[in-house]
Write a protein that holds these residues in place. Structure first.
Motif, PDB file in Angstrom:
ATOM      1  N   GLY A 570       0.807  -1.211   0.000  1.00 29.64           N
ATOM      2  CA  GLY A 570       0.000   0.000   0.000  1.00 29.64           C
ATOM      3  C   GLY A 570       0.836   1.255   0.000  1.00 29.64           C
ATOM      4  O   GLY A 570       1.997   1.259  -0.430  1.00 29.64           O
ATOM      5  N   THR A 571       0.233   2.312   0.493  1.00 25.73           N
ATOM      6  CA  THR A 571       0.886   3.614   0.461  1.00 25.73           C
ATOM      7  C   THR A 571       0.965   4.213   1.860  1.00 25.73           C
ATOM      8  O   THR A 571       0.208   3.858   2.755  1.00 25.73           O
ATOM      9  CB  THR A 571       0.107   4.601  -0.437  1.00 25.73           C
ATOM     10  N   ASN A 572       1.898   5.119   2.018  1.00 25.59           N
ATOM     11  CA  ASN A 572       1.992   5.944   3.216  1.00 25.59           C
ATOM     12  C   ASN A 572       1.949   7.399   2.757  1.00 25.59           C
ATOM     13  O   ASN A 572       2.535   7.754   1.732  1.00 25.59           O
ATOM     14  CB  ASN A 572       3.301   5.675   3.966  1.00 25.59           C
ATOM     15  N   GLU A 573       1.229   8.225   3.507  1.00 26.60           N
ATOM     16  CA  GLU A 573       1.112   9.625   3.134  1.00 26.60           C
ATOM     17  C   GLU A 573       1.763  10.483   4.208  1.00 26.60           C
ATOM     18  O   GLU A 573       1.425  10.371   5.389  1.00 26.60           O
ATOM     19  CB  GLU A 573      -0.365  10.004   2.967  1.00 26.60           C
ATOM     20  N   TYR A 574       2.700  11.320   3.806  1.00 29.75           N
ATOM     21  CA  TYR A 574       3.404  12.191   4.757  1.00 29.75           C
ATOM     22  C   TYR A 574       3.623  13.542   4.105  1.00 29.75           C
ATOM     23  O   TYR A 574       4.201  13.640   3.017  1.00 29.75           O
ATOM     24  CB  TYR A 574       4.743  11.573   5.157  1.00 29.75           C
ATOM     25  N   ASN A 575       3.124  14.588   4.769  1.00 29.56           N
ATOM     26  CA  ASN A 575       3.238  15.949   4.243  1.00 29.56           C
ATOM     27  C   ASN A 575       2.721  16.058   2.806  1.00 29.56           C
ATOM     28  O   ASN A 575       3.305  16.729   1.950  1.00 29.56           O
ATOM     29  CB  ASN A 575       4.691  16.437   4.299  1.00 29.56           C
ATOM     30  N   GLY A 576       1.611  15.350   2.545  1.00 30.35           N
ATOM     31  CA  GLY A 576       0.979  15.434   1.234  1.00 30.35           C
ATOM     32  C   GLY A 576       1.624  14.595   0.157  1.00 30.35           C
ATOM     33  O   GLY A 576       1.193  14.621  -1.006  1.00 30.35           O
ATOM     34  N   THR A 577       2.669  13.833   0.511  1.00 25.84           N
ATOM     35  CA  THR A 577       3.372  13.014  -0.475  1.00 25.84           C
ATOM     36  C   THR A 577       3.089  11.538  -0.215  1.00 25.84           C
ATOM     37  O   THR A 577       3.185  11.066   0.921  1.00 25.84           O
ATOM     38  CB  THR A 577       4.886  13.254  -0.411  1.00 25.84           C
ATOM     39  N   ARG A 578       2.754  10.810  -1.260  1.00 22.22           N
ATOM     40  CA  ARG A 578       2.507   9.374  -1.141  1.00 22.22           C
ATOM     41  C   ARG A 578       3.761   8.599  -1.500  1.00 22.22           C
ATOM     42  O   ARG A 578       4.476   8.932  -2.441  1.00 22.22           O
ATOM     43  CB  ARG A 578       1.387   8.943  -2.106  1.00 22.22           C
ATOM     44  N   SER A 579       3.993   7.526  -0.743  1.00 24.93           N
ATOM     45  CA  SER A 579       5.103   6.634  -1.063  1.00 24.93           C
ATOM     46  C   SER A 579       4.668   5.200  -0.787  1.00 24.93           C
ATOM     47  O   SER A 579       3.670   4.950  -0.099  1.00 24.93           O
ATOM     48  CB  SER A 579       6.334   6.984  -0.222  1.00 24.93           C
ATOM     49  N   ILE A 580       5.430   4.257  -1.313  1.00 28.76           N
ATOM     50  CA  ILE A 580       5.114   2.838  -1.113  1.00 28.76           C
ATOM     51  C   ILE A 580       5.399   2.453   0.330  1.00 28.76           C
ATOM     52  O   ILE A 580       6.424   2.822   0.896  1.00 28.76           O
ATOM     53  CB  ILE A 580       5.963   1.961  -2.066  1.00 28.76           C
ATOM     54  N   GLN A 581       4.483   1.686   0.912  1.00 37.31           N
ATOM     55  CA  GLN A 581       4.727   1.121   2.243  1.00 37.31           C
ATOM     56  C   GLN A 581       4.104  -0.263   2.332  1.00 37.31           C
ATOM     57  O   GLN A 581       2.946  -0.454   1.976  1.00 37.31           O
ATOM     58  CB  GLN A 581       4.156   2.013   3.349  1.00 37.31           C
ATOM     59  N   LEU A 582       4.896  -1.217   2.802  1.00 37.91           N
ATOM     60  CA  LEU A 582       4.394  -2.577   3.035  1.00 37.91           C
ATOM     61  C   LEU A 582       3.913  -2.666   4.483  1.00 37.91           C
ATOM     62  O   LEU A 582       4.534  -2.100   5.383  1.00 37.91           O
ATOM     63  CB  LEU A 582       5.495  -3.613   2.809  1.00 37.91           C
ATOM     64  N   THR A 583       2.819  -3.353   4.713  1.00 41.38           N
ATOM     65  CA  THR A 583       2.345  -3.614   6.070  1.00 41.38           C
ATOM     66  C   THR A 583       2.439  -5.108   6.325  1.00 41.38           C
ATOM     67  O   THR A 583       1.769  -5.901   5.650  1.00 41.38           O
ATOM     68  CB  THR A 583       0.890  -3.148   6.255  1.00 41.38           C
ATOM     69  N   ILE A 584       3.311  -5.502   7.243  1.00 44.70           N
ATOM     70  CA  ILE A 584       3.544  -6.921   7.518  1.00 44.70           C
ATOM     71  C   ILE A 584       2.401  -7.465   8.377  1.00 44.70           C
ATOM     72  O   ILE A 584       2.102  -6.931   9.442  1.00 44.70           O
ATOM     73  CB  ILE A 584       4.888  -7.133   8.254  1.00 44.70           C
TER      74      ILE A 584
END
Length: 590
Positions: A570-584
């Motif tokens: 999925g994604t992580n959102e920080y300061n309006g920017t999305r990046s890839i993030q895996l959730t184990i």
């Protein structure tokens, strides 16, 4: 060494994948959808025309006529709501739509700690004393309220029941009942949430009023379709400005449907997709906007996760710890400042709920660790210090950890204790409680619910007897194999698909009960890890030379250098920017 449950990869028919790809579906999504029973692109459509027709619901046209008569006769309507997010959203849909359609309507929501669940005789008498209604309309409850309906009839109050829970052996003697699960109902979507049932009723009522010429302007081209298309207010949708656009309530329908964890069949997916589209377009009720704000989420990027894990718990916190009137007021008000103030209070209650839940869960786990329940098929838990409003969440957490149907109890009024249960897939919890009730008459004072969740009331002195009876029922209905934890995954995620574009597409799609969010099974090197928020691990993982950020929640001990992981992409959102993030979700050392 940490060991994972047995993992099974979902199978996807190649011909279905090929057909979906030919229909323009991304190849990865085609594989995922095919593994969930989708065989044609049309099944993924969010067009209103795919919804089941209202007239297929038993008694729906009749109830619409009764309500239209009541509006014409200026009768006083009173909605009797339930105290969870489904009940709150259903109540808000009813209030907003009925008022827009010219009705005189108010609501009452029982305090769960004083009155329990459903349309009880006590609630009927309270409604009579406070509001003097002509007609009671239940939302998300009532199908098992035989005694309450009898009391309403005695007082001369008509009762209209809108519900979705499974009925008992005898239906209440109500004026009219709509419930897709009542005997003889041929409505194809048996998984509508309470808010979905109420939305359908409002559609049917508007159609009945239109038929009677109740609106200032008549439609141009009859027959008018039951659902408006996106953005067609007063245009090609076929209706003019005298009629309310009920589709504007779909943000509430989507929230209630996701919050109640009903199966996302094709009908529910359309309702939820339409609701999410409105949220992302900024077409939300002030209360929904306020809940997004206090949760720190951007409604323009709203996802199922936001509805289910950010908004719903804050709304539910009112019913769990205080009074769901607070949640209903948040959703029903048109005053944005008032909505934000209420949402702030709901956020505070949710923080309090989390603390309570954590303490209760620790107590429950400590008690279980001292027991040898390896031979048990069920878990029944009770602590006099537990809070009624949070036992359902504790039961859910314990069930997830030990893969046993679990019921947690807290003290109620007098000598009673109230239980909330959660079950594994192999055991239908309401059926199990029904078996207990039949084999042990008088043991259960009240019960009701679904396959996966149920509630009940017993006497505190009978807790031991109930635990034994529930265990007996579980042993009759389950096999040892059913107790083996098993998780389904979508197999390995090809590196070529591990892109931000894919992560966004997966995050924005409609997933939920019966239409599981994708999870994948791959091997990684752990190149970095640190504890965040006191109890979670933030990880740096490497796969085939590519690095990924990941989170492992509710664990602070370090991981080994190499792991096999089941994860959500999925994604992580920080300061309006999305990046890839895996959730184990699960892991084991390799």
């Amino acid at each position: 060494m940490n060991t994972m449950p047995l993992c099974v990869t979902r199978s996807a028919p190649p011909e279905a994948i090929e057909r979906l790809v030919r229909g323009g579906v991304h190849s990865l999504l085609a594989r995922i959808y095919a593994a969930r029973g989708i065989i044609a692109p049309e099944q993924l459509s969010s067009d209103f025309r795919g919804l089941a027709a209202p007239e297929r619901m038993r008694n729906l046209p009749q109830m619409a006529r009764l309500l239209a008569d009541a509006i014409a006769q200026q009768k006083k309507l009173l909605i009797v709501a339930d105290y969870d997010a489904d009940g709150a959203t259903a109540c808000a849909v009813g209030l907003r739509a009925l008022r827009a359609l010219g009705a005189s309507v108010d609501y009452l929501v029982p305090n769960r700690f004083e009155y329990g669940y459903g349309l009880t005789p006590e609630i009927v008498r309270l409604a009579w004393e406070m509001k003097r209604p002509d007609i009671l309309i239940t939302v998300d409850n009532g199908i098992a309220s035989n005694e309450g309906v009898t009391e309403a009839n005695r007082l001369g109050i008509r009762v209209l029941i809108t519900d979705h829970h499974l009925p008992g052996e005898r239906l209440p003697d109500a004026w009219c009942i709509i419930n897709p699960n009542q005997p003889g109902c041929e409505f194809p979507s048996k998984h509508l949430a309470g808010v979905g049932v109420m939305f359908y009723l409002m559609l049917a009522l508007r159609a009945e009023l239109r038929e009677r010429g109740a609106f200032k302007q008549r439609m141009k081209n009859p027959p008018y379709p039951p659902f408006e298309k996106e953005g067609q207010r007063g245009s090609a949708g076929g209706f003019e400005s005298g009629e309310p656009n009920l589709a504007d309530l779909l943000d509430l329908v989507a929230l209630g449907t996701i919050a109640d964890v009903v199966k996302l069949d094709e009908n529910n997916r359309i309702l939820v997709q339409q609701g999410l589209q409105r949220v992302r377009a900024g077409r939300t009720q002030p209360g929904i906007t306020a809940l997004f704000q206090v949760a720190g989420r951007d409604p323009r990027r709203a996802t199922i996760h936001d509805l289910g894990f950010m908004l719903a718990p804050r709304l539910n916190a009112a019913g769990r710890l205080s009074d769901m009137s607070l949640g209903i007021e948040c959703l029903a008000t048109d005053d944005a400042r008032r909505a934000l103030a209420i949402a702030g209070e709901l956020d505070r209650l949710n923080r309090e709920r989390r603390t309570l839940e954590s303490d209760m869960q620790d107590t429950a786990l400590a008690a279980i660790e001292q027991l040898d329940f390896s031979e048990s098929y069920s878990l029944s838990l009770f602590d006099p210090a537990w809070h009624q409003g949070v036992v359902g969440i504790v039961a859910s957490r314990v069930k997830d950890r030990f893969h046993r149907p679990t019921i947690a109890f807290a003290r109620g009024a007098g000598d009673e204790i109230k239980g909330s249960g959660r079950s594994i897939r192999a055991l239908h919890l309401r059926d199990a409680l029904d078996l207990v009730a039949k084999r042990h008459p008088g043991l259960l004072l009240r019960f009701g619910g679904h396959a996966a969740a149920a509630g009940l009331t017993i006497r505190e002195a009978d807790f031991g007897r109930f635990a034994a009876a529930f265990e007996e029922a579980a042993q009759r209905m389950l096999t040892p194999a059913d107790l083996e934890r098993q998780i389904e995954t979508d197999g390995s995620l090809e590196l070529e698909h591990m892109t931000l574009e894919t992560a966004v597409a997966l995050a924005e799609a409609i997933w939920g009960q019966g239409f599981a969010q994708p999870s994948f099974d791959d091997r990684f090197e752990v190149t970095g890890q640190r504890v965040v928020g006191a109890q979670h691990l933030k990880l740096k993982l490497v796969r085939s030379g590519r690095g990924f950020d990941a989170m492992l929640f509710r664990r602070s001990e370090p991981l080994p250098p190499k792991i096999r992981a089941i994860y959500r992409f999925g994604t992580n959102e920080y300061n309006g920017t999305r990046s890839i993030q895996l959730t184990i979700e699960h892991w084991e050392e390799i």
